[in-house]
Design a protein around this motif. Structure first.
Motif, PDB file in Angstrom:
ATOM      1  N   PRO A  29       0.810  -1.228   0.000  1.00 32.63           N
ATOM      2  CA  PRO A  29       0.000   0.000   0.000  1.00 32.63           C
ATOM      3  C   PRO A  29       0.844   1.281   0.000  1.00 32.63           C
ATOM      4  CG  PRO A  29      -0.926  -1.578   1.531  1.00 32.63           C
ATOM      5  CD  PRO A  29       0.422  -2.115   1.102  1.00 32.63           C
ATOM      6  N   GLN A  36      -5.632  -1.660  -1.154  1.00 33.15           N
ATOM      7  CA  GLN A  36      -6.325  -1.061  -0.018  1.00 33.15           C
ATOM      8  C   GLN A  36      -5.895  -1.714   1.303  1.00 33.15           C
ATOM      9  OE1 GLN A  36      -9.029   1.448  -0.965  1.00 33.15           O
ATOM     10  NE2 GLN A  36      -7.483   1.262  -2.549  1.00 33.15           N
ATOM     11  N   LYS A  57      -8.385  -1.884  -5.583  1.00 34.88           N
ATOM     12  CA  LYS A  57      -9.409  -1.102  -6.259  1.00 34.88           C
ATOM     13  C   LYS A  57      -8.895  -0.748  -7.645  1.00 34.88           C
ATOM     14  CE  LYS A  57     -12.569   2.693  -5.359  1.00 34.88           C
ATOM     15  NZ  LYS A  57     -12.912   3.760  -4.410  1.00 34.88           N
ATOM     16  N   LYS A  62     -13.725  -2.807  -6.278  1.00 26.58           N
ATOM     17  CA  LYS A  62     -12.873  -3.538  -5.343  1.00 26.58           C
ATOM     18  C   LYS A  62     -12.947  -5.031  -5.635  1.00 26.58           C
ATOM     19  CE  LYS A  62     -12.916  -0.401  -1.426  1.00 26.58           C
ATOM     20  NZ  LYS A  62     -13.195  -0.255   0.006  1.00 26.58           N
TER      21      LYS A  62
END
Length: 148
Positions: A29, A36, A57, A62
């Motif tokens: 991330p 996410q 995403k 998602k």
């Protein structure tokens, strides 16, 4: 249909530090805005068989992703394969590491994307977007590792 994208970046850190940061797997991330959340099973050091589960995403949607580590050679290479079933998935991917001098490391990342079902129609768009972002992706990896 399938295809590959890749990026190469030069990082101002020793190869052992770069490898450790990327091998941890849960730092994604920090350099991939798609990711996410991400977790690792089992806990402990990454090895062949380790599974990373993430929520990503893409294009406003998602999806859940699972990747299994298939090769793990410290300070040389890491390979993975997506084991989740998504319309567009990374059949294979990895990092290659090369020391380029005192305290610098070259990293190559690649993913082979393939489409399944309707994903066969979408994989070309996914590849185009990934290839367009590849250099920026490499720069984000560089920045994240150097900031760690």
């Amino acid at each position: 249909m399938s295809g590959q994208f890749e990026a190469t970046t030069e990082i101002n850190r020793p190869i052992e530090e770069v490898f450790a940061y990327l091998a941890a797997g849960t730092n994604d991330p920090e350099f991939s805005p798609r990711v996410q959340t991400i977790t690792k099973t089992p806990e402990g050091p990454t090895a062949v068989g380790t599974v990373f589960t993430s929520t990503v995403k893409d294009a406003g949607m998602k999806t859940g992703r699972k990747f299994r580590i298939t090769e793990f050679e410290p300070s040389r290479r890491i390979r993975w394969a997506e084991i989740s079933k998504n319309t567009v998935m990374a059949a294979e991917g990895g990092y290659d590491f090369e020391s380029t001098g005192a305290g610098t490391t070259r990293v190559r990342i690649f993913n082979v994307l393939e489409g399944h079902g309707i994903g066969k129609l979408l994989v070309g768009f996914a590849l185009s977007a990934a290839r367009k972002d590849a250099d920026a992706f490499g720069r984000r990896i560089k920045a994240a590792v150097e900031a760690s």
